[in-house]
Design an enzyme around this catalytic site. Structure first.
Site, PDB file in Angstrom:
ATOM      1  N   HIS A  56       3.010   1.263   1.510  1.00  0.00           N
ATOM      2  CA  HIS A  56       2.538   0.912   0.174  1.00  0.00           C
ATOM      3  C   HIS A  56       2.008  -0.905   0.555  1.00  0.00           C
ATOM      4  O   HIS A  56       2.533  -1.163   1.550  1.00  0.00           O
ATOM      5  CB  HIS A  56       3.509   0.761  -1.072  1.00  0.00           C
ATOM      6  CG  HIS A  56       3.569   2.162  -1.619  1.00  0.00           C
ATOM      7  ND1 HIS A  56       2.592   2.916  -2.253  1.00  0.00           N
ATOM      8  CD2 HIS A  56       4.767   2.882  -1.704  1.00  0.00           C
ATOM      9  CE1 HIS A  56       3.046   3.963  -2.711  1.00  0.00           C
ATOM     10  NE2 HIS A  56       4.245   3.972  -2.479  1.00  0.00           N
ATOM     11  N   CYS A  78      -2.721  -0.259  -0.118  1.00  0.00           N
ATOM     12  CA  CYS A  78      -3.236  -0.925  -1.266  1.00  0.00           C
ATOM     13  C   CYS A  78      -3.533  -2.497  -1.058  1.00  0.00           C
ATOM     14  O   CYS A  78      -2.373  -3.015  -0.306  1.00  0.00           O
ATOM     15  CB  CYS A  78      -2.639  -0.865  -2.460  1.00  0.00           C
ATOM     16  SG  CYS A  78      -2.600   0.983  -2.983  1.00  0.00           S
TER      17      CYS A  78
END
Length: 291
Positions: free
Chosen positions: A108, A148
């Site tokens: 992430h 991301c």
């Protein structure tokens, strides 16, 4: 008794000499190959509010198989904390390498960072800057970032600009990238990167291109252009919430010459391995053009 003691000392010296010889041989073999480090966080520590990333393990296995076939010595590191990531890359930045060092960071993330298994950010600018040293001088450094870079979703249309903070972080990242280094992000600043239980479209597509006939022999910028095109034009998210959303990789380069990181050495390269930087003397007959 004196003879026995002398024999024991001699045996110890011989053993130490053999160990040192084996260590030197291992170090020399390491310097003779290109290296790849795969850092993947699939499961976060208890209490961290970041979800599990199904598909990350599938990406790692395929990357290991693909890169190993291309001559890379591949090391895998799963679910590291932020401090462990910093320590790993500080060590890797000083280890010998033949022509090319490649790293994949999959986790992430937000703009400018990825998260360790402990939920703490790992600043990419810090990681990149570690490789600005004498050990990595004139070596090709490649980073692939599967994470991301914000919460926006791409509808497949152009936007005028990203948010101010994202722009500032992007500039910081660029300035921290050493010469002869390239970074390929799964997505543009401010946008999300898709992960699927079957693997991330970005990393799976990279492997597919390298496995296709002729793919491994492409110059890096051409390979990355094909990667961007294939992800942008062939991938489209499905489902009621994400249906129709797209992903557009982003390539950042400070390469000064052409590189062929995945090609096998050939006899017609004037002694240069295919992963070596190709200088101007090798392209002096090329006619300048604008396209």
């Amino acid at each position: 008794g004196r003879k026995t003691a002398s024999s024991s000392v001699g045996s110890t010296d011989c053993c130490l000499s053999r160990i040192m010889s084996q260590w030197k041989a291992m170090r020399d073999r390491s310097a003779e190959c290109n290296r790849a480090v795969l850092v993947s966080v699939a499961q976060f520590d208890h209490g961290v509010s970041l979800g599990r990333r199904p598909g990350a393990e599938r990406d790692t296995k395929r990357l290991h198989r693909t890169l190993s076939k291309l001559g890379f010595k591949v090391d895998i590191h799963n679910d590291l904390s932020s401090d462990e990531m910093y320590t790993l890359f500080e060590t890797e930045s000083r280890r010998p390498v033949k022509d090319c060092f490649l790293a994949v960071l999959s986790s992430h993330g937000e703009e400018g960072c990825v998260y360790g298994a402990d939920g703490k950010p790992v600043r990419l600018s810090h990681v990149f800057s570690l490789f600005d040293n004498a050990h990595m001088e004139k070596k090709t450094k490649l980073f692939f970032i599967q994470a991301c870079r914000g919460g926006d979703l791409d509808d497949g249309v152009e936007v005028d600009s990203a948010e101010g903070d994202a722009t500032e972080d992007s500039i910081t990242q660029y300035m921290s990238v050493p010469i002869d280094t390239a970074v390929m992000y799964a997505t543009a600043p401010g946008y999300g990167a898709f992960m699927h239980p079957l693997g991330a479209v970005f990393l799976q597509t990279l492997c597919t291109l390298l496995e296709e006939e002729g793919g491994q022999n492409l110059e890096l910028t051409r390979l990355m252009t094909r990667l961007s095109h294939r992800v942008a034009y062939t991938f489209e998210a499905k489902g009621r919430v994400l249906g129709g959303k797209k992903e557009m990789p982003c390539f950042l380069t400070r390469l000064t010459r052409e590189v062929f990181p995945f090609a096998e050495p050939r006899k017609d390269t004037d002694g240069l391995s295919a992963t070596s930087l190709v200088g101007t003397k090798n392209v002096k007959n090329r006619i300048p053009s604008i396209s």
